[in-house]
Scaffold this motif. Structure first.
Motif, PDB file in Angstrom:
ATOM      1  N   SER A  18       0.756  -1.135   0.121  1.00  0.00           N
ATOM      2  CA  SER A  18      -0.136  -0.070  -0.146  1.00  0.00           C
ATOM      3  C   SER A  18       0.906   1.182   0.013  1.00  0.00           C
ATOM      4  O   SER A  18       0.232   2.351  -0.305  1.00  0.00           O
ATOM      5  CB  SER A  18      -0.842  -0.008   1.230  1.00  0.00           C
ATOM      6  OG  SER A  18      -0.132  -0.019   2.605  1.00  0.00           O
ATOM      7  N   SER A  24      -2.859   4.986   0.972  1.00  0.00           N
ATOM      8  CA  SER A  24      -2.495   5.411   2.042  1.00  0.00           C
ATOM      9  C   SER A  24      -2.080   3.961   2.905  1.00  0.00           C
ATOM     10  O   SER A  24      -2.883   3.422   3.419  1.00  0.00           O
ATOM     11  CB  SER A  24      -3.426   6.322   2.927  1.00  0.00           C
ATOM     12  OG  SER A  24      -3.125   6.244   4.254  1.00  0.00           O
ATOM     13  N   THR A 128      -8.594  11.051   0.252  1.00  0.00           N
ATOM     14  CA  THR A 128      -7.719  10.620  -0.705  1.00  0.00           C
ATOM     15  C   THR A 128      -8.532  10.302  -1.846  1.00  0.00           C
ATOM     16  O   THR A 128      -8.291  10.407  -2.981  1.00  0.00           O
ATOM     17  CB  THR A 128      -6.824   9.290  -0.265  1.00  0.00           C
ATOM     18  OG1 THR A 128      -6.120   9.676   0.948  1.00  0.00           O
ATOM     19  CG2 THR A 128      -6.239   8.647  -1.239  1.00  0.00           C
ATOM     20  N   SER A 166      -3.258   9.727   1.433  1.00  0.00           N
ATOM     21  CA  SER A 166      -2.073   8.991   0.456  1.00  0.00           C
ATOM     22  C   SER A 166      -0.962   9.940   0.343  1.00  0.00           C
ATOM     23  O   SER A 166      -1.369  10.848  -0.474  1.00  0.00           O
ATOM     24  CB  SER A 166      -2.629   8.349  -0.683  1.00  0.00           C
ATOM     25  OG  SER A 166      -1.576   7.891  -1.513  1.00  0.00           O
ATOM     26  N   CYS A 256     -10.724   3.991  -2.208  1.00  0.00           N
ATOM     27  CA  CYS A 256     -10.531   4.628  -0.932  1.00  0.00           C
ATOM     28  C   CYS A 256     -11.960   5.522  -0.266  1.00  0.00           C
ATOM     29  O   CYS A 256     -12.187   5.435   0.899  1.00  0.00           O
ATOM     30  CB  CYS A 256      -9.511   5.840  -1.081  1.00  0.00           C
ATOM     31  SG  CYS A 256      -7.926   5.231  -1.518  1.00  0.00           S
TER      32      CYS A 256
END
Length: 271
Positions: A18, A24, A128, A166, A256
């Motif tokens: 990730s 993120s 994000t 992120s 997200c």
């Protein structure tokens, strides 16, 4: 014993896969720790995992980094070298790093608190998701990396210390917004991350009472997690470059948004 080894490996894989995908890594690490009830110091081990993925960045961009460093240093002795790509990249990275520190360091106490609160993490993931979705409407540019690019992308990187936001997504979208091409935005985003991760680790070591105290705060089995994060990170970096070519950010944005909304909902309901 199995749990002692399993948790660092699990967190290492989560971090590695990730870290470079714009979803993120800090948010995913925090959620895994919160919902699995993993206790103990989080910031130190999170930074160790970031150091592992930093090695993946260095390995992936080694040729570019050595060339840029050579040209940047030579620029102090040759006027002709000051028109090189390495000279521009060098000052852009320095400017971006300074802005990142000015924004990110004051947020450190809030980050430590927010990392243990699923509502904060969920909200960050929603942010994000929105940023990645909006990026679909940014036209590709052909601007060169320079001082202003460094300042803008450094600001995005500083804000992205918050869990759920992120770093790669924020910095790449910021770079696209100021006119970089997708691949140039991809490269600058990760080169800018190198001094930021090193600096954050040094700050954490200093705040933790020194190197020995920092190591003693890490969970058992952390070296295995370190290796897992580095290997998974290199693979995800290769994958993200392909995503950059096709500008498929909206897929990660949708993910997200869905995950962040679900986490916020569960948090408000006390699930």
């Amino acid at each position: 014993m199995m749990g002692v080894v399993l948790y660092p490996v699990l967190l290492g894989l989560v971090q590695g896969f990730s870290e470079f995908l714009p979803i993120s890594s800090s948010g995913h690490l925090a959620l895994v720790q919160i919902f699995l009830g993993i206790k103990g110091p989080q910031m130190g081990f999170d930074l160790i995992l970031h150091m592992a993925t930093l090695l993946a960045v260095v390995a992936y961009f080694a040729v570019d980094m050595l060339r840029f460093l050579r040209d940047f240093l030579w620029g102090f002795f040759s006027e002709d070298a000051r028109s090189s790509e390495g000279w521009r990249y060098g000052w852009a990275v320095i400017a971006g790093t300074v802005v990142t520190a000015l924004v990110g360091l004051p947020l450190k106490p809030l980050v430590e608190t927010a990392s243990q609160n699923s509502l904060w993490v969920g909200a960050g993931l929603v942010v994000t998701g929105i940023v990645l979705t909006v990026s679909r409407f940014i036209p590709p540019g052909a601007r060169k990396v320079g001082l202003m690019v460094g300042l803008v992308v450094g600001l995005a990187q500083g804000i992205a210390v918050m869990p759920g936001i992120s770093r790669s997504g924020s910095t790449i979208v910021a770079a696209l917004a100021v006119g970089l091409s997708p691949l140039e935005a991809f490269r600058f985003s990760f080169l800018l991350s190198v001094p930021a991760v090193i600096g954050a680790t040094l700050v954490e070591v200093f705040d933790g009472g020194g190197y020995a105290a920092f190591l003693s705060s890490l969970p058992h089995g952390w070296p295995i997690g370190f290796v897992a994060a580095g290997a998974a990170g290199f693979l995800s970096l290769v994958a993200l470059r392909r995503v950059s070519l096709f500008r498929a950010w909206w897929m990660f944005g949708a993910y997200c948004l869905l995950l962040g909304t679900a986490v916020v909902g569960f948090s408000l309901l006390g699930v």
